[in-house]
Design a protein around this motif. Structure first.
Motif, PDB file in Angstrom:
ATOM      1  N   ARG A   1      12.074 -16.123   4.666  1.00  0.00           N
ATOM      2  CA  ARG A   1      13.482 -15.915   5.025  1.00  0.00           C
ATOM      3  C   ARG A   1      13.924 -14.480   4.784  1.00  0.00           C
ATOM      4  NH1 ARG A   1      16.511 -20.459   1.874  1.00  0.00           N
ATOM      5  NH2 ARG A   1      18.314 -19.221   2.495  1.00  0.00           N
ATOM      6  N   ALA A   2      13.454 -13.884   3.698  1.00  0.00           N
ATOM      7  CA  ALA A   2      13.862 -12.512   3.394  1.00  0.00           C
ATOM      8  C   ALA A   2      13.348 -11.573   4.479  1.00  0.00           C
ATOM      9  CB  ALA A   2      13.328 -12.106   2.028  1.00  0.00           C
ATOM     10  N   GLY A   3      12.115 -11.779   4.903  1.00  0.00           N
ATOM     11  CA  GLY A   3      11.526 -10.894   5.922  1.00  0.00           C
ATOM     12  C   GLY A   3      11.782 -11.391   7.335  1.00  0.00           C
ATOM     13  N   ARG A   4      12.487 -12.523   7.477  1.00  0.00           N
ATOM     14  CA  ARG A   4      12.747 -13.134   8.777  1.00  0.00           C
ATOM     15  C   ARG A   4      11.486 -13.219   9.656  1.00  0.00           C
ATOM     16  NH1 ARG A   4      17.949 -12.566  11.221  1.00  0.00           N
ATOM     17  NH2 ARG A   4      19.544 -12.297   9.659  1.00  0.00           N
TER      18      ARG A   4
ATOM     19  N   THR B   1       9.884 -32.232   6.688  1.00  0.00           N
ATOM     20  CA  THR B   1      10.830 -31.314   6.042  1.00  0.00           C
ATOM     21  C   THR B   1      10.147 -30.308   5.113  1.00  0.00           C
ATOM     22  OG1 THR B   1      11.096 -32.889   4.236  1.00  0.00           O
ATOM     23  CG2 THR B   1      12.691 -33.025   6.017  1.00  0.00           C
ATOM     24  N   GLU B   2       8.831 -30.421   4.947  1.00  0.00           N
ATOM     25  CA  GLU B   2       8.135 -29.617   3.924  1.00  0.00           C
ATOM     26  C   GLU B   2       8.342 -28.125   4.108  1.00  0.00           C
ATOM     27  OE1 GLU B   2       6.972 -32.178   5.521  1.00  0.00           O
ATOM     28  OE2 GLU B   2       6.463 -33.628   3.966  1.00  0.00           O
ATOM     29  N   LEU B   3       8.256 -27.696   5.376  1.00  0.00           N
ATOM     30  CA  LEU B   3       8.398 -26.274   5.678  1.00  0.00           C
ATOM     31  C   LEU B   3       9.777 -25.772   5.213  1.00  0.00           C
ATOM     32  CD1 LEU B   3       6.656 -24.236   7.260  1.00  0.00           C
ATOM     33  CD2 LEU B   3       7.885 -24.924   9.312  1.00  0.00           C
ATOM     34  N   ALA B   4      10.793 -26.559   5.521  1.00  0.00           N
ATOM     35  CA  ALA B   4      12.165 -26.187   5.161  1.00  0.00           C
ATOM     36  C   ALA B   4      12.335 -26.200   3.649  1.00  0.00           C
ATOM     37  CB  ALA B   4      13.146 -27.163   5.804  1.00  0.00           C
ATOM     38  N   GLU B   5      11.782 -27.231   3.037  1.00  0.00           N
ATOM     39  CA  GLU B   5      11.902 -27.372   1.591  1.00  0.00           C
ATOM     40  C   GLU B   5      11.264 -26.184   0.875  1.00  0.00           C
ATOM     41  OE1 GLU B   5      11.490 -31.546  -0.823  1.00  0.00           O
ATOM     42  OE2 GLU B   5      10.923 -31.424   1.296  1.00  0.00           O
TER      43      GLU B   5
ATOM     44  N   ALA C   1      10.921 -23.321   1.927  1.00  0.00           N
ATOM     45  CA  ALA C   1      11.709 -22.108   2.149  1.00  0.00           C
ATOM     46  C   ALA C   1      13.041 -22.178   1.400  1.00  0.00           C
ATOM     47  CB  ALA C   1      11.945 -21.908   3.642  1.00  0.00           C
ATOM     48  N   GLY C   2      13.237 -23.252   0.651  1.00  0.00           N
ATOM     49  CA  GLY C   2      14.448 -23.367  -0.158  1.00  0.00           C
ATOM     50  C   GLY C   2      15.670 -23.849   0.610  1.00  0.00           C
ATOM     51  N   LEU C   3      15.458 -24.432   1.784  1.00  0.00           N
ATOM     52  CA  LEU C   3      16.598 -24.961   2.548  1.00  0.00           C
ATOM     53  C   LEU C   3      16.962 -26.346   2.014  1.00  0.00           C
ATOM     54  CD1 LEU C   3      15.379 -23.975   6.127  1.00  0.00           C
ATOM     55  CD2 LEU C   3      17.058 -22.774   4.704  1.00  0.00           C
TER      56      LEU C   3
ATOM     57  N   ILE D   1      16.133 -32.398   7.120  1.00  0.00           N
ATOM     58  CA  ILE D   1      16.666 -31.061   6.870  1.00  0.00           C
ATOM     59  C   ILE D   1      18.179 -31.166   7.044  1.00  0.00           C
ATOM     60  CG2 ILE D   1      16.615 -28.632   7.574  1.00  0.00           C
ATOM     61  CD1 ILE D   1      13.832 -29.249   8.872  1.00  0.00           C
ATOM     62  N   ALA D   2      18.913 -30.851   5.997  1.00  0.00           N
ATOM     63  CA  ALA D   2      20.364 -31.070   6.036  1.00  0.00           C
ATOM     64  C   ALA D   2      21.046 -29.971   6.844  1.00  0.00           C
ATOM     65  CB  ALA D   2      20.916 -31.110   4.615  1.00  0.00           C
ATOM     66  N   VAL D   3      21.753 -30.378   7.897  1.00  0.00           N
ATOM     67  CA  VAL D   3      22.493 -29.401   8.703  1.00  0.00           C
ATOM     68  C   VAL D   3      23.968 -29.790   8.750  1.00  0.00           C
ATOM     69  CG1 VAL D   3      20.541 -28.735  10.160  1.00  0.00           C
ATOM     70  CG2 VAL D   3      21.996 -30.654  10.853  1.00  0.00           C
ATOM     71  N   ASP D   4      24.800 -28.830   9.126  1.00  0.00           N
ATOM     72  CA  ASP D   4      26.222 -29.119   9.287  1.00  0.00           C
ATOM     73  C   ASP D   4      26.484 -29.551  10.734  1.00  0.00           C
ATOM     74  OD1 ASP D   4      26.170 -26.817  10.824  1.00  0.00           O
ATOM     75  OD2 ASP D   4      27.301 -25.589   9.406  1.00  0.00           O
ATOM     76  N   GLY D   5      27.729 -29.722  11.070  1.00  0.00           N
ATOM     77  CA  GLY D   5      28.075 -30.179  12.411  1.00  0.00           C
ATOM     78  C   GLY D   5      27.603 -29.235  13.508  1.00  0.00           C
ATOM     79  N   LEU D   6      27.345 -27.980  13.146  1.00  0.00           N
ATOM     80  CA  LEU D   6      26.858 -27.013  14.138  1.00  0.00           C
ATOM     81  C   LEU D   6      25.329 -26.901  14.104  1.00  0.00           C
ATOM     82  CD1 LEU D   6      29.472 -24.144  13.575  1.00  0.00           C
ATOM     83  CD2 LEU D   6      29.540 -25.978  15.243  1.00  0.00           C
ATOM     84  N   LEU D   7      24.687 -27.810  13.365  1.00  0.00           N
ATOM     85  CA  LEU D   7      23.234 -27.857  13.238  1.00  0.00           C
ATOM     86  C   LEU D   7      22.657 -26.675  12.466  1.00  0.00           C
ATOM     87  CD1 LEU D   7      22.219 -29.162  16.810  1.00  0.00           C
ATOM     88  CD2 LEU D   7      22.767 -30.480  14.762  1.00  0.00           C
ATOM     89  N   ARG D   8      23.489 -26.018  11.654  1.00  0.00           N
ATOM     90  CA  ARG D   8      22.993 -24.921  10.820  1.00  0.00           C
ATOM     91  C   ARG D   8      22.479 -25.479   9.500  1.00  0.00           C
ATOM     92  NH1 ARG D   8      28.382 -21.419  11.155  1.00  0.00           N
ATOM     93  NH2 ARG D   8      28.950 -23.403  10.178  1.00  0.00           N
ATOM     94  N   THR D   9      21.344 -24.956   9.056  1.00  0.00           N
ATOM     95  CA  THR D   9      20.833 -25.317   7.738  1.00  0.00           C
ATOM     96  C   THR D   9      21.609 -24.499   6.713  1.00  0.00           C
ATOM     97  OG1 THR D   9      19.216 -23.527   7.666  1.00  0.00           O
ATOM     98  CG2 THR D   9      18.515 -25.579   8.728  1.00  0.00           C
ATOM     99  N   SER D  10      21.154 -24.545   5.485  1.00  0.00           N
ATOM    100  CA  SER D  10      21.836 -23.757   4.459  1.00  0.00           C
ATOM    101  C   SER D  10      21.604 -22.249   4.644  1.00  0.00           C
ATOM    102  CB  SER D  10      21.423 -24.229   3.057  1.00  0.00           C
ATOM    103  OG  SER D  10      20.023 -24.407   2.978  1.00  0.00           O
ATOM    104  N   ASP D  11      20.755 -21.862   5.576  1.00  0.00           N
ATOM    105  CA  ASP D  11      20.610 -20.453   5.977  1.00  0.00           C
ATOM    106  C   ASP D  11      21.188 -20.339   7.391  1.00  0.00           C
ATOM    107  OD1 ASP D  11      19.676 -18.095   7.226  1.00  0.00           O
ATOM    108  OD2 ASP D  11      17.822 -18.080   6.041  1.00  0.00           O
TER     109      ASP D  11
END
Ligand SMILES: Cc1cc2nc3c(=O)[nH]c(=O)nc-3n(C[C@H](O)[C@H](O)[C@H](O)COP(=O)(O)OP(=O)(O)OC[C@H]3O[C@@H](n4cnc5c(N)ncnc54)[C@H](O)[C@@H]3O)c2cc1C
Ligand code: FES
Lengths: 407, 104
Positions: A83-86, A240-244, A246-248, A254-264
């Motif tokens: 995530r830091a290096g995108r 979900t392992e990949l997301a987990e 990465a600290g999401l 993978i928990a997303v909001d109404g706009l389908l954004r993760t915690s990043d």
């Protein structure tokens, strides 16, 4: 120019990729998937494609990806998100930069504790799984299916069409106990019995043993089922392992909001791998495993990767085909206070599920062919519009649902 | 164009904003009546899987397939997005003396 990367080349990832172009995105799109096939539709795997032994039903052929300028990396797995290096890092060490990342990693079959698939034990998720299972579905063979959910039941119907005999073992007192009304599940179960499937409900498995030429299932009551193949259809777990790693945030998906954004905010997630709040049901967090949801969320994710700001507000919808019957369900029926039945003739009927305030929250139906389709679709619109239709009108087949929508 | 006009049904046999199935000479068609009271015809089967569109829902100038909700503009035959990507063939329709005809 922006680089967009999509991890997971299934229904959802593929639809998102095309939707990005349809919405005018002119940067690079890279769609990465572990499977060696181009993205294909999974629903036929337990239905007509299994019976016909057909190749994968592609979402789009190679020319359409080329024409849309979508780079598909098949047979490649993303191992890490930096995530830091995108960047995402692939199995072969390649690193791909992203400005926006979409996770559409889907789900995989739940396995029995301590028992991997292989040999005479299989699960059904991919085209390759279907090919392997089909090799056992021949005239006179016997397959055992563990789990009376949609996939197990569709597989049972297809196996019967191919002349195999089937024993279906379900631990709960009835089939389709998740999300399907008992009235409809009973019709499904009796149809399977009439087609010669041995349906054992309330049957707990005590042991599974692979032997030369057979796999043996011993039930707690002492019964033994011997089969050429055991297919385990006990649900799916989100990838979900990949997301987990990465600290999401992960919460049954993978928990997303109404706009389908993760915690990043630069990483979105969509389809079977996500859990999200459903506005129509008090923002209750759900994870759906449904083909249309994968499509709709893929399209919505594309819009939001482009900064669209559109919220997901759909009615869950699902269908299943078994023999000549189709079952459709719109909405979520748990939480229903009353149920109203509408008969459509020739055995087809609909159930409307209303909450305590009389709001229509779900509708389910079963019938031959597409007998219930139109009314379920109209019910879905009534659900989306948060209507409180008159139960007497819902029950009366001569009242067109369209008129209730206009009312 | 050397269309042959085939009789389909009485104009009032199709409700407004609705569709019926019409089979003729081994082929199947979908015949629509729009909310503006115009009549239209397309091939009867969805281009995604071979499903009768006449079991689907007509909304304005859109027919939605009953199987997976694929959408077409029934006036032009245009596929309106996933999962359908192949357009439907359309056919001329005329109404004469209260009867609907399709031109084949
Ligand atoms: C047999 C079967 C029958 C079904 N029938 C119906 C039905 O009748 N009706 C209905 O509504 N739904 C049905 N479904 C459900 C529907 O197919 C799914 O909801 C849909 O496929 C979800 O799409 P998705 O893209 O989110 O996930 P998937 O289709 O699972 O695709 C995810 C892809 O991502 C890949 N992937 C995962 N992790 C990585 C990684 N790290 N790197 C690269 N690639 C990765 C996976 O290999 C997979 O190819 C059925 C499913 C199955 C299996
Ligand atoms: S058959 Fe028409 S949309 Fe799939």
């Amino acid at each position: 120019m922006a680089d967009f990367v999509i991890v997971g080349a299934g229904e959802c990832g593929a639809r998102a990729a095309f939707a990005l172009r349809e919405k005018g995105f002119d940067g690079t799109i890279t769609l990465i998937g572990s499977e060696t096939h181009l993205p294909y539709e999974r629903p036929p795997l337990s239905k007509e494609a299994l019976v016909a032994g057909a190749g994968p039903k592609l979402v789009a052929d190679a020319e359409r990806y080329a024409a849309a300028g979508i780079a598909v990396l098949s047979g490649r797995t993303v191992l890490e998100i930096d995530r830091a290096g995108r960047r995402v890092r692939l199995g072969d060490g390649t690193a791909l930069p992203y400005d926006k990342l979409l996770l559409a990693t889907g789900a995989r079959p739940r396995t029995l504790p301590g028992m991997a698939c292989g040999g005479r034990i299989a699960a059904l998720r991919s085209h390759d799984d279907a090919t392997r299972i089909r090799a056992h579905l021949v005239e006179g063979s016997h397959v055992a299916i563990l789990g009376g959910g949609f996939i197990g039941l569709e597989l049972a119907a297809s196996a019967r069409k191919l002349g195999a005999s089937v024993t279906l073992v379900e631990g709960l007192p009835r089939v389709l106990s998740r999300g399907v009304p008992a009235e409809i599940a009973a019709i499904v179960a009796s149809r399977h019995a009439a087609e010669g499937v041995e349906v054992l409900c309330g049957a707990k498995v005590a042991g599974i043993e692979e032997r030369p030429g057979e796999v043996r299932l011993t039930l707690e009551d002492g019964r033994v089922v011997s089969a050429s193949l055991l297919v385990v259809g006990i649900g799916a777990v989100p990838n979900t392992e990949l997301a987990e790693a990465a600290g999401l945030a992960v919460d049954n998906g993978i928990a997303v909001d109404g706009l389908l954004r993760t915690s990043d905010p630069d990483i979105l997630a969509a389809g079977d791998c996500t859990s999200y709040p459903l506005p129509l049901y008090g923002d209750r967090r759900v994870r759906l495993e449904s083909w249309r949801n994968a499509q709709e969320q893929g399209q919505l994710a594309a819009a939001n990767m482009l900064g669209g700001g559109e919220a997901h507000c759909a009615v869950p919808w699902f269908w299943s085909d078994q023999y000549d019957m189709t079952l459709q369900i719109a909405g979520l029926a748990d939480g229903a206070a009353t149920t109203v039945r509408r008969d459509l003739g020739e055995g087809a009927f609909l159930l409307f599920h209303l909450d305590a305030e009389g709001r229509l929250i779900a509708a389910s139906g079963i019938g031959k062919g597409n007998a219930v389709a139109r009314d379920i679709r109209l019910a879905e619109m009534l659900i989306a519009a948060r209507r409180h239709p008159d139960p007497a009108a819902l029950a009366a087949p001569e009242t067109k649902l369209k008129t209730l929508l206009a009312a | 164009m050397s269309d042959t006009w085939i009789e389909v049904c009485a104009a009032d046999e199709i409700d407004e904003e609705d569709v019926i199935r019409f089979d003729h000479a081994g082929r199947t068609f979908a015949i629509y009546r729009s909310p503006e009271d115009t009549y239209h015809a397309t091939d009867g089967l969805c281009t995604h899987e071979k499903i009768h569109l006449a079991d689907g829902l007509v909304m304005d100038h859109i027919i939605e397939c009953p199987k997976h909700n694929g959408r077409f503009d029934y006036k032009t035959g245009e596929a309106k997005g996933a999962p359908v990507c192949v357009d439907l063939r359309t056919y001329p329709v005329k109404v004469e003396g209260g009867t609907v005809f399709i031109g084949l």
